[in-house]
Design a protein around this motif. Structure first.
Motif, PDB file in Angstrom:
ATOM      1  N   LYS A 172      20.703  56.320  -9.976  1.00 19.35           N
ATOM      2  CA  LYS A 172      22.145  56.076  -9.843  1.00 19.35           C
ATOM      3  C   LYS A 172      22.437  54.868  -8.961  1.00 19.35           C
ATOM      4  O   LYS A 172      23.547  54.340  -8.969  1.00 19.35           O
ATOM      5  N   LYS A 173      21.442  54.457  -8.189  1.00 17.14           N
ATOM      6  CA  LYS A 173      21.599  53.302  -7.305  1.00 17.14           C
ATOM      7  C   LYS A 173      20.304  52.504  -7.303  1.00 17.14           C
ATOM      8  O   LYS A 173      19.241  53.034  -7.647  1.00 17.14           O
ATOM      9  N   PRO A 174      20.368  51.222  -6.881  1.00 17.39           N
ATOM     10  CA  PRO A 174      19.137  50.420  -6.842  1.00 17.39           C
ATOM     11  C   PRO A 174      18.132  50.978  -5.833  1.00 17.39           C
ATOM     12  O   PRO A 174      18.512  51.516  -4.787  1.00 17.39           O
ATOM     13  N   ILE A 175      16.859  50.831  -6.163  1.00 10.09           N
ATOM     14  CA  ILE A 175      15.767  51.233  -5.274  1.00 10.09           C
ATOM     15  C   ILE A 175      14.967  49.971  -4.965  1.00 10.09           C
ATOM     16  O   ILE A 175      14.222  49.470  -5.806  1.00 10.09           O
ATOM     17  N   ILE A 220      25.096  58.299 -17.735  1.00 17.28           N
ATOM     18  CA  ILE A 220      25.280  58.789 -16.369  1.00 17.28           C
ATOM     19  C   ILE A 220      24.612  57.893 -15.336  1.00 17.28           C
ATOM     20  O   ILE A 220      25.210  57.567 -14.304  1.00 17.28           O
ATOM     21  N   VAL A 221      23.365  57.499 -15.593  1.00 19.17           N
ATOM     22  CA  VAL A 221      22.622  56.686 -14.628  1.00 19.17           C
ATOM     23  C   VAL A 221      22.404  55.297 -15.219  1.00 19.17           C
ATOM     24  O   VAL A 221      22.077  55.157 -16.393  1.00 19.17           O
ATOM     25  N   LYS A 222      22.573  54.278 -14.391  1.00 17.93           N
ATOM     26  CA  LYS A 222      22.659  52.922 -14.913  1.00 17.93           C
ATOM     27  C   LYS A 222      21.521  51.986 -14.506  1.00 17.93           C
ATOM     28  O   LYS A 222      21.479  50.847 -14.961  1.00 17.93           O
ATOM     29  N   TYR A 223      20.608  52.448 -13.665  1.00 16.89           N
ATOM     30  CA  TYR A 223      19.495  51.601 -13.248  1.00 16.89           C
ATOM     31  C   TYR A 223      18.197  52.162 -13.837  1.00 16.89           C
ATOM     32  O   TYR A 223      17.755  53.236 -13.454  1.00 16.89           O
ATOM     33  N   ASN A 224      17.620  51.405 -14.773  1.00 12.34           N
ATOM     34  CA  ASN A 224      16.422  51.847 -15.469  1.00 12.34           C
ATOM     35  C   ASN A 224      15.245  50.967 -15.051  1.00 12.34           C
ATOM     36  O   ASN A 224      15.260  49.759 -15.268  1.00 12.34           O
ATOM     37  N   TYR A 225      14.221  51.601 -14.437  1.00 13.89           N
ATOM     38  CA  TYR A 225      13.123  50.837 -13.829  1.00 13.89           C
ATOM     39  C   TYR A 225      11.861  50.800 -14.684  1.00 13.89           C
ATOM     40  O   TYR A 225      11.487  51.782 -15.317  1.00 13.89           O
ATOM     41  N   PHE A 226      11.216  49.644 -14.626  1.00 18.12           N
ATOM     42  CA  PHE A 226       9.945  49.372 -15.282  1.00 18.12           C
ATOM     43  C   PHE A 226       9.024  48.706 -14.264  1.00 18.12           C
ATOM     44  O   PHE A 226       9.506  48.183 -13.272  1.00 18.12           O
ATOM     45  N   THR A 235       6.383  45.137  -3.467  1.00 17.06           N
ATOM     46  CA  THR A 235       6.271  46.128  -2.394  1.00 17.06           C
ATOM     47  C   THR A 235       6.280  47.537  -2.950  1.00 17.06           C
ATOM     48  O   THR A 235       5.466  48.391  -2.550  1.00 17.06           O
ATOM     49  N   MET A 236       7.179  47.807  -3.900  1.00 18.36           N
ATOM     50  CA  MET A 236       7.275  49.148  -4.470  1.00 18.36           C
ATOM     51  C   MET A 236       6.023  49.482  -5.277  1.00 18.36           C
ATOM     52  O   MET A 236       5.466  50.589  -5.168  1.00 18.36           O
ATOM     53  N   LEU A 237       5.548  48.537  -6.092  1.00 17.22           N
ATOM     54  CA  LEU A 237       4.362  48.801  -6.906  1.00 17.22           C
ATOM     55  C   LEU A 237       3.130  49.033  -6.026  1.00 17.22           C
ATOM     56  O   LEU A 237       2.314  49.913  -6.302  1.00 17.22           O
TER      57      LEU A 237
END
Length: 354
Positions: A162-165, A229-235, A304-306
């Motif tokens: 729902k929000k950026p990570i 519903i949720v707008k941020y889709n991560y790859f 950093t996240m990966l």
């Protein structure tokens, strides 16, 4: 008159032979009653087993038929393994990751964080020790099943938020639907995970019971309406670079099949491996291309996240190999294969340019 008697005698003999042959012919016919873990309407996730059912009938000229039962109609997805093993049904279709609570190594035959990708996974299964270990896992645990890989899909998305990570701290405190070994990674980052069925994810997101979710590939996720519903889709899908789906057949039922029938089922599933990955690969980019029209922002995890995900995955592997000897046996074998494969991969494939 003699001719008439001969004709009549021949007719009687023919009828008698036909009558005695019918039960044997009928006994040769196989009906696989197959509860499935994913709705057959879900592209690349549920459609492969429906394709297998159609092909088995065609390839065997009707001698082998498969009747599929949608999730929960005959057996609920979490009960498929036990139902097949006990003989309640003679077959079932799911993914081994569903059984990791019973057999920790099962997750390694479903999807492995940070690879292998589909080609490497298949190479290990069919030409490494993968299939030997896969069946050994069920045998060691006392399950009365014969396992056949019957579909594979390539990478999934790694989450809808729902929000950026942007940093690891952004994950802390989230409630998230997450599958398999990747869930253990997310838990190390302060995420509370659950593995609710695909059909319940939309409602859970809508009601706020979960804050985020991963499930499958873009085309599949779109069919379930997550984008509403949720707008941020991560790859990329670091947690599932490839996912294997299995056909389980009760061992007694498998033993009653002829070698030809067994080969028909196994080779139809091998054909499904090809068909399923082709289907999945073909349908993702149109959905991603239209994502912005639905207000969805496609994001790629930063370095950093990966790196954080990979570090935590290494911790998970250390813990699981220490806790379960068979998990270690499978992991060590897969790792050895992958080390060898790296030589081929590093030299044979072109690097991807962005």
């Amino acid at each position: 008159m003699k001719l008439s008697k001969t004709v009549i005698s021949s007719a009687i003999l023919t009828a008698t032979f036909a009558a005695t042959s019918l039960p044997a012919a009928a006994a040769d016919k196989i009906l696989l009653k197959t509860p499935i873990a994913f709705g057959s309407h879900l592209p690349a996730l549920g459609t492969p087993i429906a394709w297998v059912a159609d092909q088995l009938k065609l390839v065997s000229d009707g001698a082998i038929k498969m009747k599929i039962y949608e999730p929960g109609k005959l057996v609920s997805p979490p009960e498929i393994l036990d139902a097949v093993s006990s003989g309640k049904v003679n077959s079932g279709y799911a993914t081994a990751g569903y059984w990791q609570g019973k057999m920790p190594a099962a997750a390694l035959f479903s999807a492995v964080p940070f690879g292998p990708e589909a080609g490497e996974y298949m190479a290990w299964l069919y030409y490494g020790n993968g299939m030997k270990l896969y069946q050994k896992m069920y045998d060691n645990a006392g399950y009365n099943v014969h396992v056949i890989p019957c579909a594979i899909i390539s990478p999934e998305t790694s989450g809808w938020f729902k929000k950026p990570i942007d940093k690891p701290e952004d994950l802390q405190g989230l409630n998230m639907r997450f599958f398999g070994l990747g869930a253990s990674v997310m838990e190390k980052l302060g995420v509370s995970t659950s593995q609710i069925p695909g059909g319940e994810i939309f409602g859970a997101l809508e009601k706020g019971a979960i804050d985020a979710s991963e499930f499958s590939q873009p085309a599949i996720d779109k069919s379930l309406g997550f984008h509403k519903i949720v707008k941020y889709n991560y790859f990329p899908g670091w947690h599932q670079q490839a996912t294997i789906f299995e056909l389980l057949i009760n061992k007694e039922a498998w033993g009653k099949m002829s070698e030809g029938q067994q080969a028909t089922v196994e080779n139809t599933c091998k054909a499904s491996i090809t068909n399923s990955i082709a289907e999945g690969e073909a349908m993702q980019f149109p959905v991603m291309r239209d994502a912005a029209k639905n207000g969805v922002e496609i994001r790629y995890w930063n370095d950093t996240m990966l790196s954080t995900f990979e570090d935590k995955w290494n911790e998970v592997v250390s813990e699981k190999t220490a806790a379960d000897p068979f998990f270690k046996e499978v992991w060590d074998d897969l790792s050895t294969f992958r080390e060898g494969y790296d030589l081929w991969e590093a030299n044979a494939f072109l690097p991807r340019s962005k």
